[in-house]
Enzyme design. Sequence first.
Site, short mmCIF file in Angstrom:
data_model
loop_
_atom_site.label_atom_id
_atom_site.label_comp_id
_atom_site.label_asym_id
_atom_site.label_seq_id
_atom_site.Cartn_x
_atom_site.Cartn_y
_atom_site.Cartn_z
N ARG A 154 3.41 10.10 -8.92
CA ARG A 154 2.91 8.95 -9.66
C ARG A 154 3.87 7.79 -9.46
NH1 ARG A 154 3.87 11.39 -15.29
NH2 ARG A 154 5.62 12.08 -14.03
N LEU A 253 -4.77 11.72 -22.07
CA LEU A 253 -5.70 11.54 -23.19
C LEU A 253 -5.31 10.31 -24.00
CD1 LEU A 253 -6.37 15.17 -24.54
CD2 LEU A 253 -7.92 13.67 -23.28
N CYS A 263 -5.00 4.52 -6.61
CA CYS A 263 -5.58 5.83 -6.26
C CYS A 263 -6.90 6.16 -6.96
CB CYS A 263 -4.57 6.94 -6.54
SG CYS A 263 -3.18 6.87 -5.41
P1 NAD Z 1 0.86 1.47 1.02
O1 NAD Z 1 -0.19 0.47 1.31
O2 NAD Z 1 1.92 1.15 0.00
O3 NAD Z 1 1.63 1.87 2.37
C1 NAD Z 1 1.01 2.12 3.58
C2 NAD Z 1 1.91 1.58 4.68
O4 NAD Z 1 1.45 2.04 5.94
C3 NAD Z 1 1.96 0.07 4.77
O5 NAD Z 1 3.31 -0.36 4.65
C4 NAD Z 1 1.40 -0.24 6.17
O6 NAD Z 1 2.03 -1.37 6.77
C5 NAD Z 1 1.71 1.03 6.90
N1 NAD Z 1 0.91 1.30 8.11
C6 NAD Z 1 -0.43 1.21 8.27
N2 NAD Z 1 -0.77 1.59 9.51
C7 NAD Z 1 0.35 1.94 10.16
C8 NAD Z 1 0.65 2.45 11.46
N3 NAD Z 1 -0.32 2.69 12.36
N4 NAD Z 1 1.93 2.69 11.76
C9 NAD Z 1 2.91 2.47 10.89
N5 NAD Z 1 2.70 2.01 9.63
C10 NAD Z 1 1.43 1.75 9.27
O7 NAD Z 1 0.08 2.79 0.60
P2 NAD Z 1 0.58 3.97 -0.40
O8 NAD Z 1 0.35 3.58 -1.81
O9 NAD Z 1 1.92 4.44 0.04
O10 NAD Z 1 -0.51 5.09 -0.05
C11 NAD Z 1 -0.50 5.79 1.18
C12 NAD Z 1 -1.43 6.98 1.06
O11 NAD Z 1 -0.94 7.88 0.07
C13 NAD Z 1 -2.86 6.63 0.64
O12 NAD Z 1 -3.75 7.48 1.30
C14 NAD Z 1 -2.85 6.92 -0.85
O13 NAD Z 1 -4.13 7.25 -1.34
C15 NAD Z 1 -1.94 8.12 -0.92
N6 NAD Z 1 -1.28 8.31 -2.22
C16 NAD Z 1 -0.76 7.23 -2.87
C17 NAD Z 1 -0.11 7.44 -4.09
C18 NAD Z 1 0.46 6.27 -4.85
O14 NAD Z 1 0.82 6.44 -6.02
N7 NAD Z 1 0.58 5.09 -4.27
C19 NAD Z 1 0.01 8.73 -4.62
C20 NAD Z 1 -0.51 9.80 -3.90
C21 NAD Z 1 -1.16 9.58 -2.69
#
Ligand code: NAD
Length: 436
Positions: A154, A253, A263
């Site tokens: 989270r 809750l 997410c």
């Molecule tokens: P984010 O947007 O913060 O980070 C993604 C990063 O990937 C960006 O910095 C972007 O520039 C980079 N990127 C994109 N394409 C790229 C490539 N080809 N090569 C290198 N870098 C590249 O996203 P996030 O919040 O970290 O989420 C990432 C994944 O994790 C998502 O699928 C999300 O659903 C999942 N997730 C997020 C959370 C959360 O709390 N944020 C929790 C669990 C799962």
Amino acid sequence: MRIVMVGSGYVGLVSGACFADFGHTVVCVDKAAEKIEALNKGVIPIFEPGLDQLVESNVKANRLSFTTELAGPVADADVVFIAVGTPSRRGDGHADLGYVYAAAREIADAIKGFTVIVTKSTVPVGTGDEVERIIREANPDADFAVVSNPEFLREGAAIEDFKRPDRIVVGLVDDRARSVMTEVYRPLYLNQSPILFTGRRTSELIKYAANGFLAMKITFINEIADLCERVGADVQDVSRGIGLDGRIGSKFLHAGPGYGGSCFPKDTLALAKTAQDNESPMRLIETTIAVNDSRKRAMGRKVIAAVGGDVRGKKIAVFGLTFKPNTDDMRDSPAISVIQTLKDAGAIVAGYDPEGMENAKQLLDIEFTSGPYEAADGADAAVLVTEWNEFRALDLERLKSVMRTPILVDLRNVYRKSELEVHGFSYTSIGKSSDI
Ligand code: NAD
């Protein structure tokens, strides 16, 4: 283990820093050159408690580095994690897998020796199969296994969640990856975090099922809150009363303005789409999405009602803009809909957030202030949207003295009506009839 993180956002950067802290050698890659430049100067591009020290100490120990160049680190890696974004696709709500597939193609060209490719991004069932196909097609000689390892951290408590997870889920079809993933997570199961090995498709679905269930739980208590307001009940007592039942549990809750963030909104939508495509529609999830969507604007109308039904030309102060405390993430924050509803009705909005101001400025056209009292200066009402600690013990005398009318709408049930009334406020909360 030599690990590469492709994508250094909230998940990639936290996971990368934590893996380095376990003793692995980690290279975090990102396409966004300004992010990598900042990281190489010791500046953390996101707000996440504790992340700056964790990054600093592991960079110093030469276990963590940052680059925009994927090929070299991937060639040397045992494991490559894909942690790029999977936002909702414009128009239909399916998960946009463009970034994941682009990353897979780049990785394919760089693989040398047996390499485990892990999707940490949240991806729909079957994405692992497609990633495998893409790599195989681009580089038929590559020796690799594609694994699903969804992330459950989270924002705001990401490091603690990553280091002490309730469980680690690893989905694989090629058993050679099992020992590699076991090695990657060895420090965690020494801490007794259970590691659950499943099929790859099952693992992909576990992530959506978890987020769908949590979103449904929040939405359930929000509907109970609405009913409480009509029938003279108190939703906080209902939450306690049901949460103490071990079969239900007390988490998620807390009635509020509806779920938001990076997410739940996109993952519930993607789950509903996957279910429809597979002729197994999930009506509970579809309804959860619809109920939550309409709730956010309803919260704006709740504020308008608290002010007497008309906010045209009135000033409303908004405390908290991010989707939850301890993050600077504004993605799908309920504050956006609440503020839009107020502005649509003619209100002038002034907002303040402890960490989210920079991101909020990209999304919202409101007056931004340096603190809650500045936002409330001359205001006809104040709305507490995000329960940052800073808003939990407001100086109510000071707040009243700067406001034009002392009206507080508390969308997170942080305060008690009795304490606000002592200070002369008119107070509205969530899920309590007006006499509670
Ligand atoms: P984010 O947007 O913060 O980070 C993604 C990063 O990937 C960006 O910095 C972007 O520039 C980079 N990127 C994109 N394409 C790229 C490539 N080809 N090569 C290198 N870098 C590249 O996203 P996030 O919040 O970290 O989420 C990432 C994944 O994790 C998502 O699928 C999300 O659903 C999942 N997730 C997020 C959370 C959360 O709390 N944020 C929790 C669990 C799962």
